[in-house]
Design a protein around this motif. Structure first.
Motif: not given
Ligand code: ADQ
Length: 468
Positions: A157-159, A188-190, A271-274, A277-279, A307-309, A348-350, A371-377, A379-381
């Motif tokens: 479960l990713h969330i 689970f993530q946590t 950087v987020d998906r729009l 849950s991302k606050g 934050a691309p839609p 836009q998407q990057y 609230h976020d399962g993990m948030n890979l952004v 970690k990437e930061y």
């Molecule tokens: P997401 O909700 O999509 O994933 P996140 O973990 O932050 O959230 O991002 C996943 C990937 O998408 C990252 O590699 C990130 O770089 C990329 N990404 C995010 N925004 C982007 C943007 N604007 N443009 C380009 N790339 C972007 C779900 C769960 C998370 C969990 C992941 C993985 O909601 O909590 O961490 O799955 O399990």
């Protein structure tokens, strides 16, 4: 050893598994390449019933077969847009206020899971291990079992997994948990998410839960007449690869353009998906408070929000987009100067490596989900920073990543005043402290990278006795 079958709502294309598209696709593909096998799921296309039923479409890439099916409009509406994204997603992120429940969408969700399971049947060999991903596919193992499949089946479960009382707002909550118990291993993530699942089993399903003494993060569950295992597997990134790519892209034109446009101002990157849950709105308000209460920073710091839609055909996503645009406009109206815009909101998407190089240029990573399962952004930061002059991560306590990234400045996204203080502290932090925090975080990322996540889940799945 058997092959691996990965099942996820969307399947990466063979090109995506090799390029920069996403760490997860690359990570999962690595395991598939090693064991050989199949990656199965939705192609992303909405098609006619005839085309849907003709699938799966198979594309071979060495030892890996990509197998995809299209969905009809009705299936898409009920399974994907409906129950997955308008019921499960909001409730699992504690946004019951945004959730709706429609009985026919739930029926569609189960119907599509059963149909997908049936489509996969002819691709399964008797000793394959099956790894199913995420909330779209909760009933998938149950559907495979109904078809007679006796292979090991794991689910990740990713969330977040919500507390029982929150989960109970979904009317068929009991059926969902009963379906989950058809898996052999639940990841689970946590430990909070695992605990919430165990709480439901113990209190609502009157099942038995025991933790293994040797490792408190592995549980044995007996419920609904089945035995299964649970575990915590924190998803990670490949930090050294990100570091190398971010450094390589540092002198590219887009970074130079950004630097020039900032004219020496400090940069906060988000950087987020729009997604609600991302606050994002709370984040903008805390940044506004920084400008309000600390006038010295006016004209000296810029917030770039990318934050691309996503899921823009779900009503709540239209609303969050409108609200965000309105708030960015209002704050910019208040604090802009002739040559200064405090918030640059880009929808836009990057490209992933481009993002990493922008992270490296910034002084603060501002990652504050509600609230976020993990948030890979997050970690990437960290991974993208220059070790000699690293930026500071300001991270929500409600991101799964907060449990590992103890070098971050942890904030409560509901508390604008303390978030604005954390921004101020991050922007003014001395180099020694920034380096120490970066090293703490980087060590955590290396200890538990994407390979560790993948390999430990698959090792535990392979250890489950078959056909219990
Ligand atoms: P997401 O909700 O999509 O994933 P996140 O973990 O932050 O959230 O991002 C996943 C990937 O998408 C990252 O590699 C990130 O770089 C990329 N990404 C995010 N925004 C982007 C943007 N604007 N443009 C380009 N790339 C972007 C779900 C769960 C998370 C969990 C992941 C993985 O909601 O909590 O961490 O799955 O399990």
């Amino acid at each position: 050893m058997g092959r691996l079958i990965v099942v996820s709502n969307r399947v990466a294309t063979p090109t995506e598994t090799k390029g920069s598209a996403g760490g997860l696709a690359v990570g999962v593909f690595g395991a598939l390449k090693d064991a050989g096998g199949v990656w199965f799921g939705w192609s992303g296309d909405v098609v006619s019933e005839t085309v849907a039923n003709a699938g799966p479409m198979l594309v071979e890439d060495g030892p890996v077969t990509f197998a995809t099916v299209g969905l009809t409009r009705k299936d898409y509406d009920q399974y994907y847009r409906g129950f997955s994204n308008a019921t499960l997603w909001p409730v699992f992120h504690y946004r019951n206020d945004l959730a709706r429940y429609e009985r026919d969408e739930y029926a569609g969700y189960r119907r599509v899971n059963a149909w997908l399971a049936h489509k996969l049947m002819k691709l399964i060999h008797p000793d394959d291990n099956i790894w199913v991903h995420d909330y779209h596919l909760i009933p998938f193992a149950e559907a495979l079992r109904a078809e007679g499949v006796r292979n090991r089946i794991g689910f990740f479960l990713h969330i977040p997994f919500p507390a029982p009382q929150v989960l109970q707002t979904i009317p068929p909550h009991d059926e969902l948990v009963r379906s989950l118990s058809c898996y052999d291993l639940l990841g689970f993530q946590t430990s909070n998410d695992q605990q919430a699942f165990h709480d439901y089993i113990a209190r609502e399903a009157h099942g038995k839960v025991s933790m293994r003494a040797a490792n408190e993060e592995h549980g044995d569950v007996e419920a609904y007449g089945r035995k299964l295992r649970t575990g915590v597997y924190r998803i990670g990134v490949f930090p050294d690869e990100i570091a190398a790519q971010a450094a390589r892209y540092e002198s590219r034109q887009h970074v130079l353009d950004l630097k020039q446009s900032l004219e020496g101002r400090k940069l906060i990157m988000s950087v987020d998906r729009l997604d609600y849950s991302k606050g994002l709105v709370e984040r903008f308000h805390a940044f506004e408070q920084l400008l309000e209460t600390t006038p010295e920073w006016r004209g000296k710091v810029t917030l770039v929000q990318i934050a691309p839609p996503t899921r823009s055909d779900v009503a709540s996503y239209k609303l969050i987009r409108e609200e965000l645009e309105r708030e960015a406009g209002r704050i910019n109206g208040r604090y802009s100067g002739l040559d200064y815009t405090p918030i640059r909101y880009l929808s836009q998407q990057y490209d992933r490596w481009k993002l990493m190089s922008l992270f490296r240029e910034s002084q603060v990573g501002y990652v504050t989900p509600l609230h976020d399962g993990m948030n890979l952004v997050a970690k990437e930061y960290v991974a993208a920073q220059n070790p000699d002059d690293p930026g500071v991560l300001v991270l929500s306590i409600f991101a799964g990543a907060a449990a590992e990234l103890t070098g971050a400045l942890l904030v409560n996204p509901h508390d604008a005043a303390s978030m604005s203080e954390a921004l101020e502290r991050a922007l003014s932090m001395p180099l020694d402290e920034r380096r120490a925090r970066y090293q703490t975080n980087m060590a955590a990322l290396r200890r538990n990278d994407l390979g560790v996540w993948r390999d430990s889940f698959l090792r535990d799945l392979a250890a489950v006795p078959q056909a219990r």
